[in-house]
Enzyme design. Sequence first.
Site, PDB file in Angstrom:
ATOM      1  N   ARG A   1      -3.611  -1.222  -1.586  1.00 38.04           N
ATOM      2  CA  ARG A   1      -3.549  -2.523  -0.882  1.00 38.04           C
ATOM      3  C   ARG A   1      -4.220  -3.653  -1.639  1.00 38.04           C
ATOM      4  O   ARG A   1      -3.778  -4.795  -1.594  1.00 38.04           O
ATOM      5  CB  ARG A   1      -4.193  -2.400   0.504  1.00 38.04           C
ATOM      6  CG  ARG A   1      -3.337  -1.667   1.502  1.00 38.04           C
ATOM      7  CD  ARG A   1      -4.049  -1.595   2.841  1.00 38.04           C
ATOM      8  NE  ARG A   1      -3.385  -0.651   3.729  1.00 38.04           N
ATOM      9  CZ  ARG A   1      -4.015   0.045   4.671  1.00 38.04           C
ATOM     10  NH1 ARG A   1      -5.314  -0.109   4.864  1.00 38.04           N
ATOM     11  NH2 ARG A   1      -3.328   0.872   5.427  1.00 38.04           N
TER      12      ARG A   1
ATOM     13  N   CYS B   1      -4.014  -1.067  10.373  1.00 36.11           N
ATOM     14  CA  CYS B   1      -3.503  -1.436  11.703  1.00 36.11           C
ATOM     15  C   CYS B   1      -4.313  -2.568  12.344  1.00 36.11           C
ATOM     16  O   CYS B   1      -3.752  -3.506  12.927  1.00 36.11           O
ATOM     17  CB  CYS B   1      -3.485  -0.219  12.617  1.00 36.11           C
ATOM     18  SG  CYS B   1      -4.891   0.883  12.416  1.00 36.11           S
TER      19      CYS B   1
ATOM     20  N   GLN C   1     -10.597   0.605  18.944  1.00 39.00           N
ATOM     21  CA  GLN C   1      -9.460   1.256  18.297  1.00 39.00           C
ATOM     22  C   GLN C   1      -9.192   2.643  18.883  1.00 39.00           C
ATOM     23  O   GLN C   1     -10.101   3.472  19.006  1.00 39.00           O
ATOM     24  CB  GLN C   1      -9.710   1.350  16.783  1.00 39.00           C
ATOM     25  CG  GLN C   1      -9.789  -0.025  16.139  1.00 39.00           C
ATOM     26  CD  GLN C   1     -10.023   0.014  14.629  1.00 39.00           C
ATOM     27  OE1 GLN C   1     -10.855  -0.726  14.124  1.00 39.00           O
ATOM     28  NE2 GLN C   1      -9.300   0.838  13.907  1.00 39.00           N
TER      29      GLN C   1
ATOM     30  N   HIS D   1      -4.709  -0.682  19.978  1.00 44.80           N
ATOM     31  CA  HIS D   1      -6.015  -1.203  19.576  1.00 44.80           C
ATOM     32  C   HIS D   1      -6.247  -2.554  20.270  1.00 44.80           C
ATOM     33  O   HIS D   1      -5.320  -3.378  20.379  1.00 44.80           O
ATOM     34  CB  HIS D   1      -6.055  -1.481  18.067  1.00 44.80           C
ATOM     35  CG  HIS D   1      -6.035  -0.253  17.199  1.00 44.80           C
ATOM     36  ND1 HIS D   1      -6.068   1.034  17.679  1.00 44.80           N
ATOM     37  CD2 HIS D   1      -6.020  -0.146  15.841  1.00 44.80           C
ATOM     38  CE1 HIS D   1      -6.064   1.882  16.660  1.00 44.80           C
ATOM     39  NE2 HIS D   1      -6.029   1.195  15.537  1.00 44.80           N
TER      40      HIS D   1
HETATM   41  N1  LIG Z   1      -2.380   5.996  12.592  1.00 44.90           N
HETATM   42  C1  LIG Z   1      -2.372   4.681  12.479  1.00 44.90           C
HETATM   43  O1  LIG Z   1      -2.541   3.932  13.457  1.00 44.90           O
HETATM   44  C2  LIG Z   1      -2.161   4.053  11.122  1.00 44.90           C
HETATM   45  C3  LIG Z   1      -2.043   2.654  11.043  1.00 44.90           C
HETATM   46  C4  LIG Z   1      -1.864   2.034   9.788  1.00 44.90           C
HETATM   47  C5  LIG Z   1      -1.788   2.831   8.668  1.00 44.90           C
HETATM   48  N2  LIG Z   1      -1.927   4.196   8.785  1.00 44.90           N
HETATM   49  C6  LIG Z   1      -1.817   4.981   7.562  1.00 44.90           C
HETATM   50  O2  LIG Z   1      -0.580   5.689   7.628  1.00 44.90           O
HETATM   51  C7  LIG Z   1      -0.698   6.931   6.962  1.00 44.90           C
HETATM   52  C8  LIG Z   1      -0.280   8.054   7.911  1.00 44.90           C
HETATM   53  O3  LIG Z   1      -1.168   8.084   9.015  1.00 44.90           O
HETATM   54  P1  LIG Z   1      -0.957   9.057  10.255  1.00 44.90           P
HETATM   55  O4  LIG Z   1      -1.850   8.525  11.316  1.00 44.90           O
HETATM   56  O5  LIG Z   1       0.489   9.236  10.537  1.00 44.90           O
HETATM   57  O6  LIG Z   1      -1.560  10.428   9.676  1.00 44.90           O
HETATM   58  P2  LIG Z   1      -1.320  11.921  10.216  1.00 44.90           P
HETATM   59  O7  LIG Z   1      -0.935  11.893  11.645  1.00 44.90           O
HETATM   60  O8  LIG Z   1      -2.514  12.694   9.825  1.00 44.90           O
HETATM   61  O9  LIG Z   1      -0.063  12.448   9.375  1.00 44.90           O
HETATM   62  C9  LIG Z   1      -0.072  12.565   7.977  1.00 44.90           C
HETATM   63  C10 LIG Z   1       1.269  13.117   7.501  1.00 44.90           C
HETATM   64  O10 LIG Z   1       1.293  13.036   6.085  1.00 44.90           O
HETATM   65  C11 LIG Z   1       1.648  14.290   5.525  1.00 44.90           C
HETATM   66  N3  LIG Z   1       0.961  14.393   4.233  1.00 44.90           N
HETATM   67  C12 LIG Z   1      -0.364  14.377   3.993  1.00 44.90           C
HETATM   68  N4  LIG Z   1      -0.598  14.457   2.668  1.00 44.90           N
HETATM   69  C13 LIG Z   1       0.603  14.502   2.059  1.00 44.90           C
HETATM   70  C14 LIG Z   1       1.034  14.597   0.702  1.00 44.90           C
HETATM   71  N5  LIG Z   1       0.171  14.661  -0.317  1.00 44.90           N
HETATM   72  N6  LIG Z   1       2.364  14.617   0.440  1.00 44.90           N
HETATM   73  C15 LIG Z   1       3.255  14.554   1.461  1.00 44.90           C
HETATM   74  N7  LIG Z   1       2.909  14.474   2.767  1.00 44.90           N
HETATM   75  C16 LIG Z   1       1.603  14.449   3.061  1.00 44.90           C
HETATM   76  C17 LIG Z   1       1.198  15.304   6.553  1.00 44.90           C
HETATM   77  O11 LIG Z   1       1.943  16.478   6.352  1.00 44.90           O
HETATM   78  P3  LIG Z   1       1.866  17.756   7.323  1.00 44.90           P
HETATM   79  O12 LIG Z   1       2.503  17.317   8.608  1.00 44.90           O
HETATM   80  O13 LIG Z   1       2.676  18.776   6.602  1.00 44.90           O
HETATM   81  O14 LIG Z   1       0.418  18.094   7.448  1.00 44.90           O
HETATM   82  C18 LIG Z   1       1.524  14.571   7.855  1.00 44.90           C
HETATM   83  O15 LIG Z   1       2.885  14.747   8.206  1.00 44.90           O
HETATM   84  C19 LIG Z   1      -2.162   7.018   6.478  1.00 44.90           C
HETATM   85  O16 LIG Z   1      -2.209   6.553   5.143  1.00 44.90           O
HETATM   86  C20 LIG Z   1      -2.871   6.047   7.391  1.00 44.90           C
HETATM   87  O17 LIG Z   1      -4.049   5.530   6.811  1.00 44.90           O
HETATM   88  C21 LIG Z   1      -2.095   4.809   9.965  1.00 44.90           C
END
Ligand SMILES: NC(=O)c1ccc[n+]([C@@H]2O[C@H](COP(=O)([O-])OP(=O)(O)OC[C@H]3O[C@@H](n4cnc5c(N)ncnc54)[C@H](OP(=O)(O)O)[C@@H]3O)[C@@H](O)[C@H]2O)c1
Length: 351
Positions: free
Chosen positions: A99, A128, A155, A244
């Site tokens: 970023r 977010c 949050q 949030h």
């Molecule tokens: N949650 C939010 O509100 C939010 C808001 C803004 C940004 N983000 C960002 O969005 C991203 C995803 O967040 P999330 O909340 O969805 O996380 P999450 O629920 O923990 O899900 C992560 C996903 O990524 C997969 N993964 C992890 N490492 C990987 C790799 N090296 N190669 C391929 N796939 C991989 C995991 O696979 P498995 O299913 O196989 O374990 C899982 O499906 C993060 O970078 C986070 O910082 C999140």
Amino acid sequence: MALRITVVGVGMVGEQIVSILRERNFPMEWPPRVCATRERSEVLAGENLLVEETSEDSFKGADFVFFAGREGAEGASVTWRSVAEAEGAICVDNGSDFRMDPNVPLVVPEVNLDAIGPENKFIASPNCSTIQMVITLHPLHRVAKIRRVIVSTYQSVSGWGVRANEQLIEQTPKALEDLDDIPFDPTVLARPIAFNYIPHIASFTEDGYTKEEMKMVKETQKIMGDESIRITATTVRVPAFVGHGESINIETEKKLTADEAREILSKSPGIVVLDELNPENPRNDPLERIYPTALDIRKYRDEVLVGRIRQDKTIENGLNLWCVADNLRKGAALNVVQIGEGLIAKGMVKL
Ligand SMILES: NC(=O)c1ccc[n+]([C@@H]2O[C@H](COP(=O)([O-])OP(=O)(O)OC[C@H]3O[C@@H](n4cnc5c(N)ncnc54)[C@H](OP(=O)(O)O)[C@@H]3O)[C@@H](O)[C@H]2O)c1
């Protein structure tokens, strides 16, 4: 031509990306290629889809790659960015790894879609809590120039990812039994979250802030293109599943009344203002107003909801506001899909 899409990660955000692509009829071949750390099938956008284990093959022929994996050295975009770019795909990343790279535009389409030039093939989507704050601040900044921002966040657990949601579900019945003995996993959230709140999101920095707080500062300045805005943040995890909230105090160069701010915000893209006398008056208080809460995102899924707009009477030009948004949709998945739509509209991706 229907675009070929790869979505990396099917956690809280990736699952929403797949649904939103479907909902908004993104001009693409259906279904997208979906990949994560291991192969399985999952119900996504109401359909049983194959989730591949991410490999070089996952990016073959892709026009767009949406990254929604975990962050860091072994995270999805750090591992796979160069492979996706070598395939000629445009990448949009939800994570924080790139970023602040000066060569990577950090984009909220309502604010700075013009930050993307023809040379940019890798675009980052902000944190977010930053997204909903800049959507709220940008229209006010354009009219009255914001000098200083003090923000405190509330949050939801889904902002951490799937495992934090599971923690809240598992802890709630245990906390009802015994508040002094709530089992919790400190590698997810640092304290029990059921019937609690935790002023600690991401790791601490040496000066006592957290990385989440510093993201709100740096990312906001980058998106608004103004490093002179002074911003200070306190970020807090609360036991809501999604949505949030943010209490924002601003000091502006030019005076804005609360009515003027309400008028500006109600005409701004991506915002719904919920701030007027409550016509139902359920508590027999003629001054009671409506305002957004986390549960209101079930009705307003894609907008930033703003309320509690009022003068800060302690300074000459100050306002207090409250905003709420769906951190998984506008705070992540919807923002990246809208970046994709913006690139198509700008003609940077040919259909
Ligand atoms: N949650 C939010 O509100 C939010 C808001 C803004 C940004 N983000 C960002 O969005 C991203 C995803 O967040 P999330 O909340 O969805 O996380 P999450 O629920 O923990 O899900 C992560 C996903 O990524 C997969 N993964 C992890 N490492 C990987 C790799 N090296 N190669 C391929 N796939 C991989 C995991 O696979 P498995 O299913 O196989 O374990 C899982 O499906 C993060 O970078 C986070 O910082 C999140």
